[in-house]
Design a protein around this motif. Structure first.
Motif: not given
Length: 345
Positions: A184-203
């Protein structure tokens, strides 16, 4: 009615305070800034973080000892970089042992400890099994508006998780329990990395195909590292895993997506953080995850690429090219294989 202290008056702390107040609890919202506490108490607003009216049942505090006096539960919702300092202060003023719940998402660089481990390090009366985590797909803006939301609470002591479930659950804020605090803790923490990547992709102007690939392969990376560290792979298919990953990668409410979007448009990290004006947990977490992956010898190419963009000034387009031209491989070698291996025995 129970007395509950919420430590951290940012957007998420404010939103969780509203949930608790709606459930009839006496809520003390603590902030380290005296002027913020006074503003909340006089205007019932916290407009820097959320554009909502704060219920009168919520009282803001600047003095930590007063905020936690006679409470039955404390909810810690401060940025991960502030966890240790706040807990050190809490250790000096907490007079009795109460249920400690945290809703912060991150990993500590260098030590590579999860938030629950950091908390138990600093609170002398508490062990790892005494800490509860609350996580899941839950934008503060929507929670504060009482829009339907589901989350998960987890602890090694499941009775403490059930107490947290009872505190928060209502007709618009549904709460599940799980015994897998690592996942539960790792899922909540590590998804923020992929969200950065999703934002970069959209940018960069890439489309939905690219983002879908990033989210899916990002989930595989999260599961690969998480199971190496002892998590149940099924947790990454639940609310704090794929649920939180989807909402954080696809919404303009997401700080991590917004930060990544600015990076993708060519802004440097310092300018991005200044424009955001709030903590972007993924930036700190990507450093920790990159270190974790190297130490554990876990392959995390997306995380490595985002680390290179943020900390090595690598051009995002070059990172995309790097990812797209990796060696050929089968797809079902990550989460599916982990599940098959675990449950075919």
């Amino acid at each position: 009615m129970q007395k509950v202290a919420v430590l951290g008056a940012g957007s998420w702390g404010t939103a969780l305070s509203i949930v608790l107040a709606d459930n009839g609890h006496d809520v003390r919202l603590w902030t380290h800034r005296q002027e913020q506490a006074e503003l909340i108490n006089t205007t019932h607003k916290n407009e820097k973080y959320l554009d909502v009216t704060i219920p009168k049942e919520i009282n803001a505090y600047h003095d930590l000892k007063s905020a936690v006096k006679d409470v039955t539960a404390i909810v810690i919702v401060v940025p991960t970089k502030a966890i240790r300092e706040v807990c050190k202060q809490l250790n000096e003023v907490l007079e009795q042992k109460v249920n400690i719940i945290h809703a912060s998402k991150g990993i500590e660089p260098v030590s590579l400890k999860r938030v629950s481990e950091m908390i138990s390090d600093e609170l002398s009366q508490y062990d790892n099994e005494d800490i509860v985590v609350l996580s899941g797909p839950s934008h503060a803006e929507e929670v504060a508006l009482r829009q339907p939301t589901t989350v998960t609470v987890s602890a090694l002591n499941i009775e403490l998780a059930k107490h947290a479930q009872d505190l928060f659950i209502n007709e618009v804020f549904r709460v599940y329990t799980s015994p897998d605090i690592i996942g539960i803790e790792l899922g909540g923490a590590l998804k923020n990395i992929i969200a950065l990547g999703a934002g970069i992709s959209d940018g960069l102007g890439y489309g939905d195909n690219a983002k879908a690939a990033l989210i899916t392969r990002g989930l595989a990376e999260i599961a690969r590292l998480g199971t190496t560290l002892g998590a149940n792979p099924l947790s990454f298919l639940g609310l704090p895993g794929v649920g939180d990953l989807i909402v954080t990668c696809t919404s303009v409410h997401s700080r991590n997506w917004r930060a990544g979007n600015l990076l993708g448009k060519g802004n440097n990290l310092d300018d991005v953080l200044e424009q955001m004006g709030m903590v972007v947990e993924g930036v700190r977490t990507v450093k920790a995850a990159h270190q974790f992956a190297n130490e554990q010898k876990v392959e995390m190419p997306i995380t490595t690429g985002i680390y290179q963009v943020i900390f090595e000034d690598k051009d995002p387009r070059d990172v995309v090219d790097q990812l797209m031209n990796r060696t050929k491989r089968e797809e079902m070698d990550d989460l599916a294989k982990l599940l098959m291996e675990r449950y075919s025995q």
